[in-house]
Design a protein around this motif. Structure first.
Motif, PDB file in Angstrom:
ATOM      1  N   THR A 153     -22.107   4.341 -14.490  1.00 30.01           N
ATOM      2  CA  THR A 153     -22.470   4.618 -13.475  1.00 30.01           C
ATOM      3  C   THR A 153     -21.048   5.462 -12.658  1.00 30.01           C
ATOM      4  O   THR A 153     -21.217   6.225 -11.506  1.00 30.01           O
ATOM      5  CB  THR A 153     -22.479   3.467 -12.426  1.00 30.01           C
ATOM      6  OG1 THR A 153     -21.089   2.585 -12.404  1.00 30.01           O
ATOM      7  CG2 THR A 153     -23.673   2.644 -12.857  1.00 30.01           C
ATOM      8  N   ASP A 201     -19.455  10.731  -4.016  1.00 27.60           N
ATOM      9  CA  ASP A 201     -20.307  11.783  -4.619  1.00 27.60           C
ATOM     10  C   ASP A 201     -19.753  13.024  -4.809  1.00 27.60           C
ATOM     11  O   ASP A 201     -19.670  13.550  -3.869  1.00 27.60           O
ATOM     12  CB  ASP A 201     -21.630  11.755  -4.217  1.00 27.60           C
ATOM     13  CG  ASP A 201     -22.661  12.747  -4.986  1.00 27.60           C
ATOM     14  OD1 ASP A 201     -23.019  12.208  -6.010  1.00 27.60           O
ATOM     15  OD2 ASP A 201     -23.001  13.589  -4.320  1.00 27.60           O
ATOM     16  N   TRP A 244     -24.318  11.451 -14.157  1.00 23.75           N
ATOM     17  CA  TRP A 244     -23.530  11.018 -12.846  1.00 23.75           C
ATOM     18  C   TRP A 244     -22.391  12.231 -12.526  1.00 23.75           C
ATOM     19  O   TRP A 244     -21.535  12.652 -13.505  1.00 23.75           O
ATOM     20  CB  TRP A 244     -22.988   9.737 -12.689  1.00 23.75           C
ATOM     21  CG  TRP A 244     -22.063   9.139 -13.741  1.00 23.75           C
ATOM     22  CD1 TRP A 244     -22.660   8.169 -14.850  1.00 23.75           C
ATOM     23  CD2 TRP A 244     -20.827   9.201 -13.781  1.00 23.75           C
ATOM     24  NE1 TRP A 244     -21.682   7.680 -15.574  1.00 23.75           N
ATOM     25  CE2 TRP A 244     -20.242   8.235 -15.122  1.00 23.75           C
ATOM     26  CE3 TRP A 244     -19.628  10.095 -13.251  1.00 23.75           C
ATOM     27  CZ2 TRP A 244     -19.067   8.352 -15.558  1.00 23.75           C
ATOM     28  CZ3 TRP A 244     -18.486   9.863 -13.786  1.00 23.75           C
ATOM     29  CH2 TRP A 244     -18.066   9.238 -14.888  1.00 23.75           C
ATOM     30  N   ARG A 245     -21.798  12.210 -11.335  1.00 24.80           N
ATOM     31  CA  ARG A 245     -20.994  13.025 -10.695  1.00 24.80           C
ATOM     32  C   ARG A 245     -20.015  12.385  -9.799  1.00 24.80           C
ATOM     33  O   ARG A 245     -20.614  12.090  -8.809  1.00 24.80           O
ATOM     34  CB  ARG A 245     -21.420  14.559 -10.174  1.00 24.80           C
ATOM     35  CG  ARG A 245     -22.466  15.212 -11.121  1.00 24.80           C
ATOM     36  CD  ARG A 245     -23.236  16.124 -10.316  1.00 24.80           C
ATOM     37  NE  ARG A 245     -22.357  17.258  -9.763  1.00 24.80           N
ATOM     38  CZ  ARG A 245     -22.721  18.009  -8.649  1.00 24.80           C
ATOM     39  NH1 ARG A 245     -23.811  17.721  -8.070  1.00 24.80           N
ATOM     40  NH2 ARG A 245     -21.918  18.753  -8.233  1.00 24.80           N
ATOM     41  N   LYS A 246     -18.695  11.972  -9.858  1.00 27.13           N
ATOM     42  CA  LYS A 246     -18.099  11.436  -9.175  1.00 27.13           C
ATOM     43  C   LYS A 246     -16.613  12.073  -9.026  1.00 27.13           C
ATOM     44  O   LYS A 246     -16.059  12.576  -9.974  1.00 27.13           O
ATOM     45  CB  LYS A 246     -17.663  10.048  -9.682  1.00 27.13           C
ATOM     46  CG  LYS A 246     -18.715   9.130  -9.859  1.00 27.13           C
ATOM     47  CD  LYS A 246     -19.597   8.537  -8.491  1.00 27.13           C
ATOM     48  CE  LYS A 246     -21.028   7.861  -8.887  1.00 27.13           C
ATOM     49  NZ  LYS A 246     -21.630   7.700  -7.607  1.00 27.13           N
TER      50      LYS A 246
END
Length: 303
Positions: free
Chosen positions: A247, A261, A191-193
């Motif tokens: 997440t 995102d 994931w990339r946040k």
């Protein structure tokens, strides 16, 4: 604040450009006795009310830019088994020593031991400090800037590069140019946040770059911490927010940290940089206008 604490914490900064802080207190045999537990829970009314359910704590503010960890022989065991995190180095408040923890809240102490670098509880129990974690639960690699959890899970930062890297230094006050990423064993993102919050910046916060008077400023992520369960901490400015390691999203409602995102953030950053340069028929925008566009992108409700 004594010189030894300040000197040691400065030497433990993990990111050259953005070292921000916490102190990891891992679970272990030393339990708070009744007097120490009362001192911790009675620190503030809010902390006393939240004390029975540490796991529901999602966010703390007032986090400093220092990193200190406890030695294994002095770790504190919390009821839910999570590692706790102090949001700043010990400090004095009305003559009483305070160690603020993420889950438990403020713990009151009677003194600090500068020579052995320890926080002394009212019972005489000691929380000894070190500049790096000793139990292998959360390691940082200076070469690749990756944090590795005890179970092998890896987390790090992702820089949002624009195609023309020569223009990266154009902005005097920088912008949101990185996010947080979780990687699998092969190095692929899971994931990339990007985590941001909006503050009312002072002239000193902005420095010498061009900006509108009283213009708000967007802050991005600067430090990660492990909590010993399947969550991690992400620091944004002086706020530390707890997010799911699976997440990347907060485990509960926070006050003012927004999560986006990273792919969308990187694309928007590139589009703003194009506006700085302008086109054949249109002059480029100023740096102040760039920051205004950035703020509007992340916080449209603020306009």
């Amino acid at each position: 604040m004594n010189r030894r604490f300040i000197h040691a914490t400065r030497n433990s900064r993990r990111l050259a450009a953005s070292a921000v802080a916490t102190l990891l207190l891992a679970s272990a045999p030393l339990m708070l006795n009744r007097g120490d537990a009362f001192a911790a829970s009675a620190a503030t009314t809010a902390d006393a009310a939240a004390a029975p359910d540490y796991q529901n704590v999602v966010e703390r503010h007032g986090v400093s830019s220092f990193v200190i960890y406890p030695r294994p022989i002095s770790e504190i065991s919390l009821p839910n088994g999570l590692h706790d995190v102090a949001t700043r180095v010990p400090y004095q408040e009305k003559g009483v020593w305070i160690l603020p923890l993420f889950f438990r809240g403020k713990i009151r102490g009677k003194s600090i031991d500068e020579k052995n670098w320890a926080f002394i509880l009212p019972s005489g129990a000691r929380i000894e400090l070190a500049s790096a974690p000793q139990d292998g639960s959360w390691k940082y690699n200076d070469d690749d800037h990756i944090y590795t959890r005890g179970d092998g899970a890896r987390f790090g930062y992702e820089n949002f590069k624009i195609p023309d890297e020569s223009k990266e230094g154009y902005l005097q006050c920088d912008d949101i140019r990185s996010g947080v990423v979780r990687l699998d064993a092969a190095g692929h993102p899971l994931w990339r946040k990007t985590y941001v919050r909006l503050i009312n910046a002072t002239e000193d916060d902005w420095g010498y770059c061009g900006h509108y008077p009283h213009q708000k400023q967007v802050q991005g992520p600067s430090f990660l911490v492990g909590f010993g369960d399947d969550t991690i901490g992400v620091q944004v400015g002086d706020a530390l927010v707890r997010v799911s390691a699976q997440t990347g999203m907060p485990v509960g409602p926070g006050s003012d940290v927004k999560v986006l995102d990273s792919a969308a953030v990187a694309a928007a950053r590139y589009a703003r940089h194009l506006k700085l340069d302008g086109t054949d028929d249109k002059e480029g925008i100023s740096e102040a206008e760039y920051y205004k566009l950035e703020t509007r992108y992340f916080f449209p409700e603020a306009h």
